[in-house]
Design an enzyme around this catalytic site. Structure first.
Site, PDB file in Angstrom:
ATOM      1  N   ASP A  90     -10.200  22.414  67.733  1.00  0.00           N
ATOM      2  CA  ASP A  90     -11.703  22.415  67.181  1.00  0.00           C
ATOM      3  C   ASP A  90     -11.889  21.144  65.880  1.00  0.00           C
ATOM      4  O   ASP A  90     -10.887  20.445  66.355  1.00  0.00           O
ATOM      5  CB  ASP A  90     -11.439  23.173  66.122  1.00  0.00           C
ATOM      6  CG  ASP A  90     -12.707  23.789  65.979  1.00  0.00           C
ATOM      7  OD1 ASP A  90     -13.780  23.887  66.290  1.00  0.00           O
ATOM      8  OD2 ASP A  90     -13.512  24.677  64.973  1.00  0.00           O
ATOM      9  N   SER A  91     -13.341  21.378  66.255  1.00  0.00           N
ATOM     10  CA  SER A  91     -13.821  19.945  65.177  1.00  0.00           C
ATOM     11  C   SER A  91     -12.923  20.360  63.764  1.00  0.00           C
ATOM     12  O   SER A  91     -12.213  18.985  62.948  1.00  0.00           O
ATOM     13  CB  SER A  91     -14.909  19.793  65.312  1.00  0.00           C
ATOM     14  OG  SER A  91     -15.555  21.309  64.423  1.00  0.00           O
ATOM     15  N   CYS A 124     -12.488  25.825  70.599  1.00  0.00           N
ATOM     16  CA  CYS A 124     -14.280  25.041  70.381  1.00  0.00           C
ATOM     17  C   CYS A 124     -15.191  25.652  71.651  1.00  0.00           C
ATOM     18  O   CYS A 124     -15.058  25.083  72.537  1.00  0.00           O
ATOM     19  CB  CYS A 124     -14.140  23.036  69.916  1.00  0.00           C
ATOM     20  SG  CYS A 124     -15.249  22.940  69.305  1.00  0.00           S
ATOM     21  N   GLU A 148     -17.120  24.693  56.240  1.00  0.00           N
ATOM     22  CA  GLU A 148     -16.269  23.758  56.058  1.00  0.00           C
ATOM     23  C   GLU A 148     -16.274  23.505  54.653  1.00  0.00           C
ATOM     24  O   GLU A 148     -15.358  22.402  53.525  1.00  0.00           O
ATOM     25  CB  GLU A 148     -16.462  22.199  57.375  1.00  0.00           C
ATOM     26  CG  GLU A 148     -16.200  22.553  58.474  1.00  0.00           C
ATOM     27  CD  GLU A 148     -14.318  22.810  58.899  1.00  0.00           C
ATOM     28  OE1 GLU A 148     -14.003  22.283  57.422  1.00  0.00           O
ATOM     29  OE2 GLU A 148     -13.932  23.117  59.883  1.00  0.00           O
ATOM     30  N   CYS A 188     -19.847  29.498  68.428  1.00  0.00           N
ATOM     31  CA  CYS A 188     -19.227  28.290  67.539  1.00  0.00           C
ATOM     32  C   CYS A 188     -18.331  29.279  66.976  1.00  0.00           C
ATOM     33  O   CYS A 188     -18.656  30.100  66.386  1.00  0.00           O
ATOM     34  CB  CYS A 188     -20.423  28.488  66.368  1.00  0.00           C
ATOM     35  SG  CYS A 188     -19.480  26.855  65.642  1.00  0.00           S
ATOM     36  N   THR A 189     -17.220  28.564  66.748  1.00  0.00           N
ATOM     37  CA  THR A 189     -16.116  29.539  66.299  1.00  0.00           C
ATOM     38  C   THR A 189     -15.969  29.193  64.729  1.00  0.00           C
ATOM     39  O   THR A 189     -14.835  29.669  63.787  1.00  0.00           O
ATOM     40  CB  THR A 189     -14.235  28.321  67.187  1.00  0.00           C
ATOM     41  OG1 THR A 189     -14.665  27.234  66.544  1.00  0.00           O
ATOM     42  CG2 THR A 189     -14.701  28.456  68.283  1.00  0.00           C
ATOM     43  N   HIS A 190     -16.426  28.577  64.302  1.00  0.00           N
ATOM     44  CA  HIS A 190     -16.357  28.773  62.847  1.00  0.00           C
ATOM     45  C   HIS A 190     -17.517  29.590  61.834  1.00  0.00           C
ATOM     46  O   HIS A 190     -17.723  30.185  61.176  1.00  0.00           O
ATOM     47  CB  HIS A 190     -17.834  27.504  62.228  1.00  0.00           C
ATOM     48  CG  HIS A 190     -16.207  25.932  62.424  1.00  0.00           C
ATOM     49  ND1 HIS A 190     -16.485  25.401  63.557  1.00  0.00           N
ATOM     50  CD2 HIS A 190     -16.360  25.684  61.057  1.00  0.00           C
ATOM     51  CE1 HIS A 190     -15.298  24.328  62.896  1.00  0.00           C
ATOM     52  NE2 HIS A 190     -15.338  24.623  61.119  1.00  0.00           N
TER      53      HIS A 190
HETATM   54  N1  DGL Z   1     -16.240  25.062  66.178  1.00  0.00           N
HETATM   55  C1  DGL Z   1     -16.891  24.243  67.160  1.00  0.00           C
HETATM   56  C2  DGL Z   1     -18.007  25.220  68.342  1.00  0.00           C
HETATM   57  O1  DGL Z   1     -17.017  26.291  68.239  1.00  0.00           O
HETATM   58  C3  DGL Z   1     -17.605  22.677  66.512  1.00  0.00           C
HETATM   59  C4  DGL Z   1     -18.439  23.177  66.126  1.00  0.00           C
HETATM   60  C5  DGL Z   1     -19.022  21.622  64.828  1.00  0.00           C
HETATM   61  O2  DGL Z   1     -17.892  21.140  64.434  1.00  0.00           O
HETATM   62  O3  DGL Z   1     -20.514  21.763  65.292  1.00  0.00           O
HETATM   63  O4  DGL Z   1     -18.390  24.831  68.574  1.00  0.00           O
END
Ligand code: DGL
Length: 268
Positions: free
Chosen positions: A17-18, A80, A158, A190-192
């Site tokens: 992921d990022s 991600c 983050e 989004c996994t965040h």
């Molecule tokens: N967590 C990631 C996703 O699921 C990336 C979010 C990002 O870095 O913008 O899209």
């Protein structure tokens, strides 16, 4: 007869992921499949992915997949949504190991879950790709779908700005916009975003939200089983966690989901 190849089965599975977001998937995976040896790569130097171009996202995905090739993985999990939306289709046949994107298998299951009006919160790049709408409609053309981009949410996670009033206002504003659509379910695309559940649930019923992580991990388990790739040795698997910058911040902000012990800085 069990024809599983034990050397192959004990090879690691790579996640990426990022940043810390993919740990929302990784943590569930470690719970459900504790014997698997795992690697996690947080591409923090390129964070956030959500405002990057398709070409940049393909290039980031290739660098990480090439890194995992050197680690001799049996599979890679794209934890991600942005990379699954923008890079997966291009890179999916370039490697010998299996690649699991989060959006494509989860939408198939969500599309048949009974909800007719489905909202999606995601990054700008994911919304721009239209992949959520396309994949959901592929499996159920009667669905009504509304996707909304939330450009600040990854940064809230983050940088750990959960208690900040501006963060709550931003989240509330997107929820208000989404509520006009009257969704029966909202996918946290989004996994965040599952890290924001405490704030989201102040303004809306928790049951409204779908965190695809659980569906995704169950899907991966079934697929590994079908492919005879599961590690069934019963011994707790090893893990290694890499980031492309800021290991200390990664460790600090991952706490809600996973107890990250060691993080290795790795510039790929
Ligand atoms: N967590 C990631 C996703 O699921 C990336 C979010 C990002 O870095 O913008 O899209």
């Amino acid at each position: 007869m069990n024809t599983a190849n034990h050397n192959l089965n004990s090879k690691p599975i790579g996640f990426f992921d990022s940043g810390v977001g993919g740990l929302s998937v990784y943590a569930r995976f470690k719970d459900i499949l504790p014997s698997e040896n795992t690697l996690y790569f947080g591409d923090t130097i390129h964070l956030p992915y959500g405002n990057k171009s398709k070409n940049e996202l393909i290039s980031f995905a290739r660098s990480i997949l090439n890194f995992y090739k050197t680690k001799d993985v049996k599979a890679v999990v794209i934890a991600c949504n942005t990379s699954s939306a923008q890079a997966y289709e291009t890179v999916k046949d370039e490697y010998e190991f299996k690649i699991y994107p989060i959006i494509q298998p989860c939408t198939q299951i969500i599309a048949s879950g009974g909800a007719k009006r489905i909202g999606v919160f995601a990054t700008e790049a994911t919304v721009k790709s239209g992949v959520y709408t396309k994949e959901l409609l592929k499996h159920n053309h009667t669905l009504l779908i509304k996707e909304i981009a939330c450009p600040n949410w990854v940064n809230i996670v983050e940088s750990g700005k959960y208690k900040n009033d501006a963060s709550a206002d931003d989240i509330k504003q997107h929820l208000t916009e989404m509520s006009e659509f009257r969704p029966e379910k909202i996918i946290l695309g989004c996994t965040h975003y599952p890290y924001l559940m405490n704030i989201l649930s102040k303004f809306a019923d928790k049951e409204l939200f779908i965190d695809p992580a659980e569906i995704f991990v169950k899907y991966i388990k079934e697929d590994l089983k079908k492919s005879q790739l599961l590690n069934t040795n019963g011994i707790k698997g090893d893990e290694e966690i890499f980031v492309s910058s800021c290991p200390e911040s990664f460790k600090e902000h991952s706490k809600i989901f996973y107890n990250v012990k060691n993080v290795t800085l790795c510039k790929i």
